[in-house]
Design an enzyme around this catalytic site. Structure first.
Site, PDB file in Angstrom:
ATOM      1  CB  ALA A  48      -0.979  -0.036   1.170  1.00 46.62           C
ATOM      2  CG  ASP A  50      -3.145  -3.996   1.294  1.00 52.82           C
ATOM      3  OD1 ASP A  50      -3.048  -5.047   1.959  1.00 52.82           O
ATOM      4  OD2 ASP A  50      -2.306  -3.659   0.440  1.00 52.82           O
ATOM      5  CG  ASN A  64      -2.739  -7.328   5.354  1.00 49.70           C
ATOM      6  OD1 ASN A  64      -2.178  -6.474   4.666  1.00 49.70           O
ATOM      7  ND2 ASN A  64      -2.083  -8.334   5.889  1.00 49.70           N
ATOM      8  CE  LYS A  65      -1.688  -9.863  -0.917  1.00 50.71           C
ATOM      9  NZ  LYS A  65      -2.365  -9.634  -2.219  1.00 50.71           N
TER      10      LYS A  65
HETATM   11  O1  MRU Z   1      -1.080  -7.505  -3.320  1.00 50.31           O
HETATM   12  P1  MRU Z   1       0.050  -6.816  -2.650  1.00 50.31           P
HETATM   13  O2  MRU Z   1       1.335  -7.552  -2.656  1.00 50.31           O
HETATM   14  O3  MRU Z   1       0.191  -5.392  -3.083  1.00 50.31           O
HETATM   15  O4  MRU Z   1      -0.436  -6.844  -1.159  1.00 50.31           O
HETATM   16  C1  MRU Z   1      -0.408  -5.814  -0.359  1.00 50.31           C
HETATM   17  C2  MRU Z   1       0.541  -6.069   0.690  1.00 50.31           C
HETATM   18  O5  MRU Z   1       1.721  -5.875   0.512  1.00 50.31           O
HETATM   19  C3  MRU Z   1       0.081  -6.628   1.920  1.00 50.31           C
HETATM   20  O6  MRU Z   1      -1.248  -6.829   2.030  1.00 50.31           O
HETATM   21  C4  MRU Z   1       0.706  -5.954   3.095  1.00 50.31           C
HETATM   22  O7  MRU Z   1       0.605  -6.829   4.132  1.00 50.31           O
HETATM   23  C5  MRU Z   1       0.131  -4.610   3.420  1.00 50.31           C
HETATM   24  S1  MRU Z   1       0.930  -3.274   2.626  1.00 50.31           S
HETATM   25  C6  MRU Z   1       2.199  -2.804   3.761  1.00 50.31           C
END
Ligand code: MRU
Length: 356
Positions: free
Chosen positions: A53, A240, A250-251
């Site tokens: 993010a 995110d 989040n992911k």
């Molecule tokens: O799909 P991505 O790799 O852009 O995923 C976002 C992330 O990097 C993660 O969800 C992360 O844990 C949060 S952003 C610091």
């Protein structure tokens, strides 16, 4: 952040181009890529050469400066800003950074507009670096407390990559880890592989290796048994988009880790700069959840014996696959939010106290 002993940030502006570390090539190849146009920046965000993010926000900010450099026409800049915002849907920092840039540029017609755009993009990146450093200083206290009780290696589980590669520097979830390591606290990190794109295995483990922090990659389903066995002292993840009620998007897979942590009394922390807070959406159902190509699940990438990146199919050709990229962890499963201003309860009141 250190790569092969050299200090880097994840994005910088040099000789009229943006430079990024191409994350689609890591951990096997370290490639610095140049982005020359706003379309290059949009593409880098879409294909995840940059991701995470805060870094998506920084890239969008510099991307808009590239738009100004290309064609200082208000209509072109406005359309570019719209395309940037649409390049990935879930991470709120993207919209936050583009809105901030557009506000700064509004009404400026002079030839100074490019300098103003570049300065603001740098300001956004400098601020993110400072905020992530402060997240580390604040989160360090939690790790110190665990260490002072345990007097043995602190085992931390993290998901995806919320490290320096996902930000401008330091990372969010990894910043407390890096600060604790610098203080000499013995640490070991359980790194969730994070299917389908393996950001944990490919990026978090890579970063931790570069910083010489002991870490072990685990399949995404392994965290639960490790928590039952008492082998996880705390979880720290990134986010995110964090709602003002403390719910955290989040992911994909973060929610399941939070449930396992809750069941096993393992503290579950989320680290974030305030640019990741969405003060407008109140209901997690309204967060746009990115659905990515099923090919990310059905195919796996790696290197062959010549160190060339190859992609292979691992699913039956007729099978369908659903690839949702994010999930939402309700605030009730979150022990605390580690921010640049301090640690807050995952609630509206908690966040409001820190961010009036
Ligand atoms: O799909 P991505 O790799 O852009 O995923 C976002 C992330 O990097 C993660 O969800 C992360 O844990 C949060 S952003 C610091």
């Amino acid at each position: 952040m250190r790569i092969k002993g050299k200090e880097y940030r994840t994005i910088w502006f040099e000789n009229n181009v943006i430079k990024i570390i191409d994350q689609t090539k890591l951990p096997h190849q370290f490639v610095i890529k140049e982005l020359k146009t706003v379309n290059d920046a949009i593409n880098a965000i879409k294909v995840m050469e940059v991701r995470g993010a805060p870094l998506i926000g920084g890239t969008a900010a510099y991307g808009l400066a590239l738009a100004v450099q290309e064609n200082n026409d208000p209509e072109f800049i406005k359309n570019s800003s719209k395309e940037l915002v649409q390049s990935r849907p879930t991470a709120i920092n993207l919209k936050w950074a583009v809105d901030r840039m557009m506000k700064k540029l509004s009404g400026i017609n002079s030839h100074q507009i490019l300098d103003i755009a570049l300065n603001e993009a740098k300001e956004i990146c400098d601020e993110d670096e400072k905020f992530c450093e402060n997240i580390g200083i604040n989160g360090l206290k939690i790790i110190e407390e665990i260490y002072n009780k345990k007097r043995d290696t602190v085992n931390i589980l993290t998901h995806c990559n919320a490290g320096w590669l996902a930000t401008i520097n330091w990372g969010t979830a990894t910043s407390p880890i890096y600060h604790a390591h610098k203080k000499g606290i013995p640490l070991h990190v359980w790194v969730d592989e994070t299917r389908p794109r393996n950001q944990g295995a490919n990026l978090t483990s890579y970063e931790l290796n570069e910083e010489e922090i002991p870490n072990t990659i685990i399949a995404d389903n392994t965290g639960g048994i490790l928590m039952q066995r008492g082998e996880v002292d705390m979880c720290i993840v990134g986010t995110d988009r964090t709602l003002s009620n403390g719910d955290v998007c989040n992911k994909i897979g973060t929610y399941l880790k939070a449930l396992a942590a809750h069941d096993n009394n393992v503290p579950f922390y989320v680290a974030l700069p305030s640019s990741t807070i969405d003060w407008d959406i109140n209901d997690a159902k309204d967060i746009p959840i990115e659905e990515r190509k099923s090919e990310e699940l059905s195919h796996v990438e790696g290197v062959d014996e010549n160190n060339e990146i190859k992609k292979v199919l691992i699913y039956p050709t007729k099978s369908k696959a659903l690839n949702l990229a994010f999930d939402v962890t309700p605030a009730k499963y979150i022990t605390g939010l580690i921010t640049e201003r301090g640690i807050s309860e995952a609630s509206f009141d908690g966040l409001k106290k820190l961010f009036k």
